[in-house]
Design a protein around this motif. Sequence first.
Motif, PDB file in Angstrom:
ATOM      1  N   GLU A  73       0.840  -1.220   0.000  1.00  0.00           N
ATOM      2  CA  GLU A  73       0.000   0.000   0.000  1.00  0.00           C
ATOM      3  C   GLU A  73       0.868   1.261   0.000  1.00  0.00           C
ATOM      4  N   TRP A  74       1.912   1.249   0.813  1.00  0.00           N
ATOM      5  CA  TRP A  74       2.738   2.464   0.921  1.00  0.00           C
ATOM      6  C   TRP A  74       3.559   2.670  -0.355  1.00  0.00           C
ATOM      7  N   GLU A  75       3.970   1.576  -0.995  1.00  0.00           N
ATOM      8  CA  GLU A  75       4.669   1.732  -2.287  1.00  0.00           C
ATOM      9  C   GLU A  75       3.696   2.280  -3.331  1.00  0.00           C
ATOM     10  N   THR A  76       2.454   1.814  -3.270  1.00  0.00           N
ATOM     11  CA  THR A  76       1.420   2.342  -4.179  1.00  0.00           C
ATOM     12  C   THR A  76       1.234   3.846  -3.923  1.00  0.00           C
ATOM     13  N   ALA A  77       1.155   4.215  -2.645  1.00  0.00           N
ATOM     14  CA  ALA A  77       0.946   5.626  -2.284  1.00  0.00           C
ATOM     15  C   ALA A  77       2.138   6.480  -2.738  1.00  0.00           C
ATOM     16  N   ALA A  78       3.350   5.977  -2.524  1.00  0.00           N
ATOM     17  CA  ALA A  78       4.553   6.737  -2.905  1.00  0.00           C
ATOM     18  C   ALA A  78       4.573   6.965  -4.424  1.00  0.00           C
ATOM     19  N   ARG A  79       4.247   5.906  -5.168  1.00  0.00           N
ATOM     20  CA  ARG A  79       4.251   6.020  -6.639  1.00  0.00           C
ATOM     21  C   ARG A  79       3.180   7.008  -7.085  1.00  0.00           C
ATOM     22  N   ARG A  95      -6.459   2.415   3.176  1.00  0.00           N
ATOM     23  CA  ARG A  95      -6.511   0.938   3.267  1.00  0.00           C
ATOM     24  C   ARG A  95      -5.475   0.470   4.280  1.00  0.00           C
ATOM     25  N   SER A  96      -4.287   1.089   4.225  1.00  0.00           N
ATOM     26  CA  SER A  96      -3.212   0.640   5.126  1.00  0.00           C
ATOM     27  C   SER A  96      -3.564   0.913   6.592  1.00  0.00           C
ATOM     28  N   VAL A  97      -4.371   1.940   6.835  1.00  0.00           N
ATOM     29  CA  VAL A  97      -4.779   2.241   8.215  1.00  0.00           C
ATOM     30  C   VAL A  97      -5.631   1.085   8.758  1.00  0.00           C
ATOM     31  N   ARG A  98      -6.564   0.596   7.966  1.00  0.00           N
ATOM     32  CA  ARG A  98      -7.395  -0.555   8.400  1.00  0.00           C
ATOM     33  C   ARG A  98      -6.509  -1.789   8.579  1.00  0.00           C
ATOM     34  N   GLU A  99      -5.543  -1.949   7.685  1.00  0.00           N
ATOM     35  CA  GLU A  99      -4.658  -3.122   7.768  1.00  0.00           C
ATOM     36  C   GLU A  99      -3.760  -3.041   9.003  1.00  0.00           C
ATOM     37  N   LEU A 100      -3.311  -1.829   9.330  1.00  0.00           N
ATOM     38  CA  LEU A 100      -2.515  -1.656  10.552  1.00  0.00           C
ATOM     39  C   LEU A 100      -3.348  -1.989  11.784  1.00  0.00           C
ATOM     40  N   ASP A 232      -2.588   9.077  10.908  1.00  0.00           N
ATOM     41  CA  ASP A 232      -3.186   7.794  11.324  1.00  0.00           C
ATOM     42  C   ASP A 232      -2.156   6.671  11.200  1.00  0.00           C
ATOM     43  N   VAL A 233      -1.440   6.658  10.084  1.00  0.00           N
ATOM     44  CA  VAL A 233      -0.399   5.641   9.872  1.00  0.00           C
ATOM     45  C   VAL A 233       0.639   5.732  10.991  1.00  0.00           C
ATOM     46  N   ALA A 234       1.114   6.964  11.248  1.00  0.00           N
ATOM     47  CA  ALA A 234       2.159   7.168  12.259  1.00  0.00           C
ATOM     48  C   ALA A 234       1.694   6.682  13.623  1.00  0.00           C
ATOM     49  N   GLU A 235       0.451   7.024  13.962  1.00  0.00           N
ATOM     50  CA  GLU A 235      -0.077   6.629  15.273  1.00  0.00           C
ATOM     51  C   GLU A 235      -0.142   5.110  15.409  1.00  0.00           C
ATOM     52  N   LEU A 236      -0.604   4.443  14.347  1.00  0.00           N
ATOM     53  CA  LEU A 236      -0.775   2.988  14.435  1.00  0.00           C
ATOM     54  C   LEU A 236       0.566   2.257  14.416  1.00  0.00           C
TER      55      LEU A 236
END
Length: 286
Positions: A73-79, A95-100, A232-236
């Motif tokens: 997901e993060w590679e997708t976001a970076a691209r 999506r990555s937030v739910r996955e985290l 959200d990513v950072a917090e999780l």
Amino acid sequence: MSQQAHRSADTTAGTQEPETPNLDFAGTTPYEDYVKADVLTHLQHTLSDDPGEMVFLVTTQVMELWFTVIVHEWETAARALREDRPGVAVDALKRSVRELEALNASWTPLGQLTPAQFNSYRSALGEGSGFQSAMYRRLEFLLGEKSASMLVPHRGAPRVHAELEKALHEPSLYDEVLRFLARRGHAVPDAVLTRDVTRRYEPSEDVEAVWTEIYTGDQNAELTRLGEALTDVAELVWRWRNDHLVATRRAMGAKAGTGGSAGVAWLEKRAQKNVFPELWTARSHV
Ligand code: HEM
């Protein structure tokens, strides 16, 4: 009559049982061909006779799978950011937030191990440690926590080493965020934009000022939404590190880790690191 017409006639009349699933396949089932469940469920090679080791191994494997999805997901976001498609990036981050959240929930079975329970299989792990997880390292690299020395443990595994080396040399997700903000007219300093991306990202007051400006503006603006998804990513990620730390403290107190570190004391230091630091410090100035 076609099978579909036949089925709907049966349903309308209500005279026959609904069709059961197909049972007859020439080779392996299409499910198996797709999911590879037979492979996946035969990878649980425990190292001791202790019945409690199975859930330790499977939890670790489950977390590896979540790391893999989140890296994707993060590679997708970076691209997407590199291609100036913030909507695609925010979708991937969300999506990555739910996955985290799912990743973090998988601490539950290990969260309350007693030292005696953990000892029952700990010595069988030898020098094995999550510290040697290459997928976790890629995750950290994407957050900007780069370090060439983290490649050293993987010298003996060419594919893993090559993937990590590539990740080391690529801009992190946060680097792509800051380059994107610069293209949107924000004053991200050149030193940040042209930094050596193989090194750990260091916080910058100018970047803090950029986030302050974004957060002071319209709260529903696109860049604020991007900032919030990253927060959200950072917090999780911080929560994962802390859940790991607490589980470790419960399971082994202040003993040294199987990977050779000081154990809890070392993990405490790691857990103190702020992910996307300026997104936190900017809040004091809004
Ligand atoms: C209760 C069980 C666990 C204990 C007691 C434990 C203990 C430790 C310790 C002491 C370390 C520091 C390095 C060392 O010296 O080994 C470490 C690192 C690490 N562990 Fe665990 N661990 C546990 C479960 C897990 C699980 C299930 C995962 C999932 C993959 C995991 C992933 C990691 C990672 C990624 C690191 C490196 C962290 C970093 O680089 O900042 N651990 N663990």
